[in-house]
Design an enzyme around this catalytic site. Structure first.
Site, PDB file in Angstrom:
ATOM      1  N   ASP A 140       0.844  -1.197   0.000  1.00 26.24           N
ATOM      2  CA  ASP A 140       0.000   0.000   0.000  1.00 26.24           C
ATOM      3  C   ASP A 140       0.880   1.249   0.000  1.00 26.24           C
ATOM      4  OD1 ASP A 140      -2.378   1.354  -0.096  1.00 26.24           O
ATOM      5  OD2 ASP A 140      -2.639   1.406   2.078  1.00 26.24           O
ATOM      6  N   TYR A 142       1.265   5.609  -0.553  1.00 23.28           N
ATOM      7  CA  TYR A 142       0.794   6.762   0.228  1.00 23.28           C
ATOM      8  C   TYR A 142       0.867   7.994  -0.669  1.00 23.28           C
ATOM      9  CZ  TYR A 142       0.502   9.198   4.838  1.00 23.28           C
ATOM     10  OH  TYR A 142       0.122   9.922   5.950  1.00 23.28           O
ATOM     11  N   HIS A 147      -4.211  13.650   1.325  1.00 27.99           N
ATOM     12  CA  HIS A 147      -4.486  12.777   2.476  1.00 27.99           C
ATOM     13  C   HIS A 147      -3.274  12.756   3.413  1.00 27.99           C
ATOM     14  CE1 HIS A 147      -5.725   9.219   4.767  1.00 27.99           C
ATOM     15  NE2 HIS A 147      -4.542   8.700   4.514  1.00 27.99           N
ATOM     16  N   ARG A 156       0.298  15.378  13.817  1.00 34.55           N
ATOM     17  CA  ARG A 156       1.585  15.944  14.260  1.00 34.55           C
ATOM     18  C   ARG A 156       1.552  17.457  14.052  1.00 34.55           C
ATOM     19  NH1 ARG A 156       2.567  11.777  10.777  1.00 34.55           N
ATOM     20  NH2 ARG A 156       3.035  13.256   9.120  1.00 34.55           N
ATOM     21  N   GLU A 216     -10.683   3.691   3.382  1.00 29.97           N
ATOM     22  CA  GLU A 216      -9.806   4.557   2.591  1.00 29.97           C
ATOM     23  C   GLU A 216     -10.103   4.334   1.116  1.00 29.97           C
ATOM     24  OE1 GLU A 216      -5.702   4.024   3.817  1.00 29.97           O
ATOM     25  OE2 GLU A 216      -5.994   5.397   5.503  1.00 29.97           O
ATOM     26  N   GLU A 218      -9.083   4.177  -2.399  1.00 30.84           N
ATOM     27  CA  GLU A 218      -7.798   4.029  -3.094  1.00 30.84           C
ATOM     28  C   GLU A 218      -8.001   3.440  -4.495  1.00 30.84           C
ATOM     29  OE1 GLU A 218      -4.468   2.468  -1.013  1.00 30.84           O
ATOM     30  OE2 GLU A 218      -5.218   3.040   0.970  1.00 30.84           O
ATOM     31  N   ASP A 250      -8.947   0.288   1.649  1.00 35.52           N
ATOM     32  CA  ASP A 250      -8.000  -0.122   2.701  1.00 35.52           C
ATOM     33  C   ASP A 250      -8.649   0.180   4.059  1.00 35.52           C
ATOM     34  OD1 ASP A 250      -5.792  -0.614   4.300  1.00 35.52           O
ATOM     35  OD2 ASP A 250      -4.871   1.337   3.892  1.00 35.52           O
ATOM     36  N   ARG A 254      -8.368   3.052  13.100  1.00 35.44           N
ATOM     37  CA  ARG A 254      -7.527   4.220  13.411  1.00 35.44           C
ATOM     38  C   ARG A 254      -6.931   4.177  14.815  1.00 35.44           C
ATOM     39  NH1 ARG A 254      -6.324   5.509   8.497  1.00 35.44           N
ATOM     40  NH2 ARG A 254      -8.091   6.191   7.251  1.00 35.44           N
ATOM     41  N   GLN A 257      -4.192   1.531  14.706  1.00 36.77           N
ATOM     42  CA  GLN A 257      -3.127   2.055  13.830  1.00 36.77           C
ATOM     43  C   GLN A 257      -2.295   3.116  14.544  1.00 36.77           C
ATOM     44  OE1 GLN A 257      -4.706   4.000  10.329  1.00 36.77           O
ATOM     45  NE2 GLN A 257      -2.699   4.636   9.598  1.00 36.77           N
ATOM     46  N   LYS A 270      -4.444  -2.379   9.816  1.00 38.99           N
ATOM     47  CA  LYS A 270      -4.751  -2.461   8.387  1.00 38.99           C
ATOM     48  C   LYS A 270      -4.960  -3.893   7.902  1.00 38.99           C
ATOM     49  CE  LYS A 270      -3.718   1.925   7.276  1.00 38.99           C
ATOM     50  NZ  LYS A 270      -4.572   2.806   6.483  1.00 38.99           N
ATOM     51  N   THR A 274      -8.975  -5.921   3.352  1.00 37.39           N
ATOM     52  CA  THR A 274      -8.842  -5.000   2.217  1.00 37.39           C
ATOM     53  C   THR A 274      -9.825  -5.474   1.156  1.00 37.39           C
ATOM     54  OG1 THR A 274      -6.493  -4.687   2.684  1.00 37.39           O
ATOM     55  CG2 THR A 274      -7.247  -4.060   0.486  1.00 37.39           C
ATOM     56  N   THR A 377      -4.700   6.668   0.048  1.00 37.01           N
ATOM     57  CA  THR A 377      -5.997   7.343   0.009  1.00 37.01           C
ATOM     58  C   THR A 377      -5.934   8.555  -0.912  1.00 37.01           C
ATOM     59  OG1 THR A 377      -6.304   6.679   2.283  1.00 37.01           O
ATOM     60  CG2 THR A 377      -7.780   8.389   1.444  1.00 37.01           C
ATOM     61  N   GLU A 391     -10.484  12.127   7.883  1.00 37.63           N
ATOM     62  CA  GLU A 391     -10.411  13.482   7.335  1.00 37.63           C
ATOM     63  C   GLU A 391     -11.773  14.176   7.394  1.00 37.63           C
ATOM     64  OE1 GLU A 391      -7.816  13.260   3.458  1.00 37.63           O
ATOM     65  OE2 GLU A 391      -8.375  11.260   4.153  1.00 37.63           O
TER      66      GLU A 391
HETATM   67 CA    CA Z   1      -3.961   3.109   2.802  1.00 38.10          CA
END
Ligand code: CA
Length: 444
Positions: A140, A142, A147, A156, A216, A218, A250, A254, A257, A270, A274, A377, A391
Site C-alpha cells: 500500500d 501513500y 491525504h 503531528r 480509505e 484508493e 483499505d 484508526r 493504527q 490495516k 482490504t 488514500t 479526514e
Molecule cells: Ca492506505
C-alpha cells in the site's frame, strides 16, 4: 504501446448485446477481465464483463473463436485465477481485447458465430465474482498527497505535515495479501477487529473492539509480468509490467493504527481486511483517459532520475473520477439513497503508478504477476473530496449528519461503504470500474 487509441475505443462501435449500449460501467469499449462462477457451475473461470452479462472465456475458446496471441491470452485466463494471463504481458492481452471487441460488435462478421456458442454469456446478477488473482504480495502506497498532508496536520500539528522524504520517495508499506477480498467472495462482510489501543488517548493501552473504524478510497494496480530477483525495472519499462487497475478500500482501524504505527508502520490496524472491485480495467481500456502528471508545485524537488521518464510525465497519470458512498440502517429503512461521502480523482496522486512500480523494484525486489498495489488514500484539496472518515470528521471532532438524521464520525456496525469510479472524456464512451462494497459486521 498500451496508450494507443484504436478501433476498440471507437465511440460508434456498438455491441449486439443490448445491455452494453450506454452501460455506465461495462460498454463494449471497456472489456474488463475477472474471475467468476456461472450459475450451476462448480469451477471458477476467466470472464469479461459486457453490459449486464459476463462472457465466458472458456466457452469462447472451446468454440474456436480465438487464434494466435488472443488464443494464448484466453487459454491463460480459463483457470481459477488470472495470474497466468497477467504473466504474459501486454501483447496477448491487447490481441484478446481486439478480438473480443470484434466478436461483440454489432457489425461483426463473426457475430453470428459468437451468438451460436452455447453458454457464452451469463447474466452477471446470477454469477459469483471472485478475487481475480492469487495475490502474492500486497503493497500500500501513500501517494495521495492531500491525504498525507491532512493526516500530518491532524496527528503531528507541531511538525511539517509531510516528512522530508515524501516528495522524493513513493512511500509505502507491505500490506497483508491473505485478507484481500473481492465483494461477493464473502458477501462484502468486514468484521470489526479487536486490537490494542489507547482509550481516550491515555496510557496504559487496552485490548478491545476497534472504536474508530474507517475506510480509505484508493486506486489499485494489478502487476502483470514480474522481474527476476535482483533485476530492477527501469522507469521506461514500468508501464509494461502493469496488467490493470481496480478500486481498493483499505479498511483502517484508526485507534489500533495510531498506537502501533511508530516506529515500523501499519500492522494490525490495516491487516484485518482490504476490499477490491472484482473487475480489472486494462491500461488499453483507459488509454483515452490518460493525462499528463500534474506539474509539481513551485519549490518541490524534481524526482530523482530513476523515477523520471518524459513519456510517463506526459501521459502516465489518469483522469478517473472516484466516489465513496455510505449506506446505513437508517438510510436503508427509509429507502433513502446512499450518502455521498466524497468525490475525488486519480489526478490528485503525487506519483504515477509507473513511478510506484519502478520504485518498488529499484532495490531488486522481485514483483510477480498478481501482486497488488494500493495508491494510498486519494483525497482532493477540498472538504467534499476527502477519501476517509478521519479526514471528513476531523478525527471524530466534527460529526456529520445523514438524510436519515443519523450522525457519524467513524463507521458503525451495519454501515456499508461503496466505492465507484468512472472515466469520462468528450468524444469517447465513458467506462466504469463496477463497485467495491463492504459492510461492517459486529466484532466477534
Ligand atoms: Ca492506505
Amino acid at each position: 504501446m498500451s496508450g494507443m487509441i484504436d478501433e476498440t475505443h471507437d465511440p460508434k462501435r456498438r455491441s449486439w448485446i443490448a445491455s452494453a449500449q450506454g452501460h455506465p460501467e461495462f460498454p463494449i469499449q471497456n472489456l474488463p477481465f475477472g474471475i467468476f462462477t456461472p450459475p450451476g457451475a462448480i469451477t471458477a473461470r476467466g470472464g469479461v464483463a459486457i453490459g449486464d452479462s459476463i462472457l465466458d472465456l472458456k466457452a469462447a475458446l472451446d468454440a474456436g473463436l480465438f487464434a494466435g496471441e488472443a488464443e494464448k491470452a484466453a487459454r491463460a485466463a480459463i483457470g481459477t485465477t488470472l495470474n497466468p494471463m497477467m504473466g504474459l504481458g501486454k501483447g496477448p492481452r491487447i490481441a484478446l481485447r481486439k478480438r473480443l471487441s470484434e466478436l461483440l460488435a454489432e457489425d461483426s462478421v463473426d457475430a453470428k458465430k459468437a451468438q451460436s456458442v452455447p453458454d457464452l454469456l451469463h447474466a452477471a446478477a446470477q454469477c459469483t465474482v471472485h478475487l481475480p488473482a492469487a495475490v502474492g504480495d500486497y503493497t500500500d502506497f501513500y501517494a495521495g498527497i492531500h491525504h498525507a498532508a491532512s493526516g500530518g496536520r491532524r496527528l503531528r500539528p507541531n511538525l511539517p505535515p509531510l516528512n522530508p522524504n515524501y516528495k522524493y520517495i513513493p512511500i509505502a508499506y507491505h500490506g497483508r495479501a491473505s485478507s484481500v477480498r473481492a465483494p461477493s467472495l464473502f458477501e462484502g462482510a468486514v468484521r470489526r477487529p479487536h486490537g490494542q489501543y489507547l482509550r481516550g488517548g491515555k496510557e496504559p493501552p487496552v485490548f478491545g473492539v476497534c472504536e474508530k473504524l474507517d475506510f480509505e478510497l484508493e486506486f489499485g494496480t494489478w502487476v502483470g509480468p514480474g522481474n527476476a530477483l535482483g533485476e530492477p525495472i527501469p522507469m521506461a519499462k514500468a508501464a509494461d509490467h502493469i496488467f490493470g487497475y481496480c478500486l481498493l478500500n483499505d479498511w483502517s482501524a484508526r485507534d489500533i493504527q495510531r498506537w502501533e504505527t511508530v516506529p515500523l508502520g501499519p500492522f494490525l490496524g490495516k491487516s484485518f481486511s482490504t476490499t477490491v472491485s472484482p473487475w480489472i480495467i486494462t491500461p488499453e481500456a483507459l488509454a483515452p483517459f490518460r493525462i499528463a502528471q500534474a506539474p509539481r508545485p513551485e519549490g518541490d524537488p524534481k524526482p530523482l532520475p530513476y523515477l523520471w521518464d518524459d513519456a510517463d510525465q506526459a501521459h502516465g497519470a489518469l483522469n478517473i473520477e472516484l466516489e465513496a458512498l455510505m449506506l446505513t440502517e437508517g438510510l436503508r429503512a427509509r429507502k433513502l439513497p446512499p450518502h455521498r461521502l466524497t468525490l475525488s480523482n486519480t489526478s490528485h496522486l503525487y506519483w504515477t503508478t509507473a513511478q510506484m512500480l519502478a520504485h518498488h523494484a529499484c532495490g531488486g525486489c522481485n514483483l510477480q504477476p498478481g501482486d497488488l498495489f494500493g495508491s494510498g488514500t486519494i483525497s482532493g484539496p477540498t472538504p467534499d473530496s476527502q477519501g476517509s472518515l478521519g479526514e471528513i470528521s476531523e478525527s471524530a471532532t466534527k460529526p456529520f449528519t445523514l438524510a436519515s438524521g443519523e450522525q457519524r464520525t467513524y463507521l458503525e456496525d451495519g454501515d456499508e461503504i461503496v466505492l465507484r469510479a468512472h472515466a469520462r472524456r468528450e468524444g469517447f464512451v465513458s467506462i466504469g470500474f463496477g463497485e467495491s462494497r463492504g459492510q461492517i459486521q459486529p466484532a466477534r
